[in-house]
Design a protein around this motif. Structure first.
Motif, PDB file in Angstrom:
ATOM      1  N   TRP A  43       7.037  -5.016   3.325  1.00  9.50           N
ATOM      2  CA  TRP A  43       6.572  -4.316   2.136  1.00  9.50           C
ATOM      3  C   TRP A  43       7.604  -3.268   1.731  1.00  9.50           C
ATOM      4  O   TRP A  43       8.338  -2.755   2.554  1.00  9.50           O
ATOM      5  N   THR A  44       7.638  -2.987   0.434  1.00  9.49           N
ATOM      6  CA  THR A  44       8.539  -1.997  -0.133  1.00  9.49           C
ATOM      7  C   THR A  44       7.799  -1.236  -1.221  1.00  9.49           C
ATOM      8  O   THR A  44       7.139  -1.843  -2.053  1.00  9.49           O
ATOM      9  N   CYS A  45       7.934   0.087  -1.211  1.00 13.84           N
ATOM     10  CA  CYS A  45       7.308   0.927  -2.232  1.00 13.84           C
ATOM     11  C   CYS A  45       8.330   1.210  -3.324  1.00 13.84           C
ATOM     12  O   CYS A  45       9.436   1.692  -3.044  1.00 13.84           O
ATOM     13  N   HIS A  46       7.960   0.940  -4.556  1.00 19.53           N
ATOM     14  CA  HIS A  46       8.847   1.219  -5.694  1.00 19.53           C
ATOM     15  C   HIS A  46       8.872   2.698  -6.042  1.00 19.53           C
ATOM     16  O   HIS A  46       9.756   3.146  -6.767  1.00 19.53           O
ATOM     17  N   GLY A  47       7.919   3.477  -5.533  1.00 14.38           N
ATOM     18  CA  GLY A  47       7.858   4.901  -5.846  1.00 14.38           C
ATOM     19  C   GLY A  47       8.719   5.730  -4.918  1.00 14.38           C
ATOM     20  O   GLY A  47       9.681   6.361  -5.340  1.00 14.38           O
ATOM     21  N   CYS A  48       8.431   5.716  -3.619  1.00 19.15           N
ATOM     22  CA  CYS A  48       9.147   6.566  -2.670  1.00 19.15           C
ATOM     23  C   CYS A  48      10.254   5.823  -1.926  1.00 19.15           C
ATOM     24  O   CYS A  48      10.968   6.431  -1.129  1.00 19.15           O
ATOM     25  N   GLN A  49      10.369   4.523  -2.152  1.00 13.42           N
ATOM     26  CA  GLN A  49      11.398   3.685  -1.542  1.00 13.42           C
ATOM     27  C   GLN A  49      11.187   3.457  -0.047  1.00 13.42           C
ATOM     28  O   GLN A  49      12.103   3.004   0.644  1.00 13.42           O
TER      29      GLN A  49
END
Length: 80
Positions: A43-49
Motif C-alpha cells: 500500500w502507498t498513501c498519496h497524502g503523506c507518502q
C-alpha cells in the motif's frame, strides 16, 4: 463576512494492478496494489507518502487491514 470554500480533490490515476483504494480522513488516497490474494501486495498513501513495510510478505487480506487503518488515521491532504 467570510464564506467557506469547498474544493474537491482530484482522484489520482489508477495503476493497472490496483486492488483496493481507500480515501483518508484528510481527503487523500491509499492504494493497495499487487497481484491479489497472494503475497507481494503493498500500500502507498498519496497524502503523506507512507508505504507498507514488508510488501513481499503481505497477502491481500493482511495488507487491506493495514491500508485501511492508515487511511482511518492519516490527515495529510493531497498536494496536487
Amino acid at each position: 463576512m467570510t464564506t467557506a470554500r469547498i474544493t474537491a480533490f482530484t482522484e489520482p490515476d489508477r495503476p493497472g494492478n490496483l486492488q483496493i483504494r481507500f480515501i483518508t480522513i484528510g481527503g487523500s488516497y491509499v492504494d493497495v496494489t499487487g497481484p491479489g490474494k497472494h503475497s507481494k501486495n503493498s500500500w502507498t498513501c498519496h497524502g503523506c507518502q507512507d508505504t507498507s513495510r514488508f510488501p513481499d510478505e503481505d497477502w491481500l487480506w493482511s495488507i487491506r487491514e493495514k491500508a485501511n487503518a492508515h487511511a482511518a488515521a492519516c490527515r495529510a491532504i493531497p498536494l496536487t
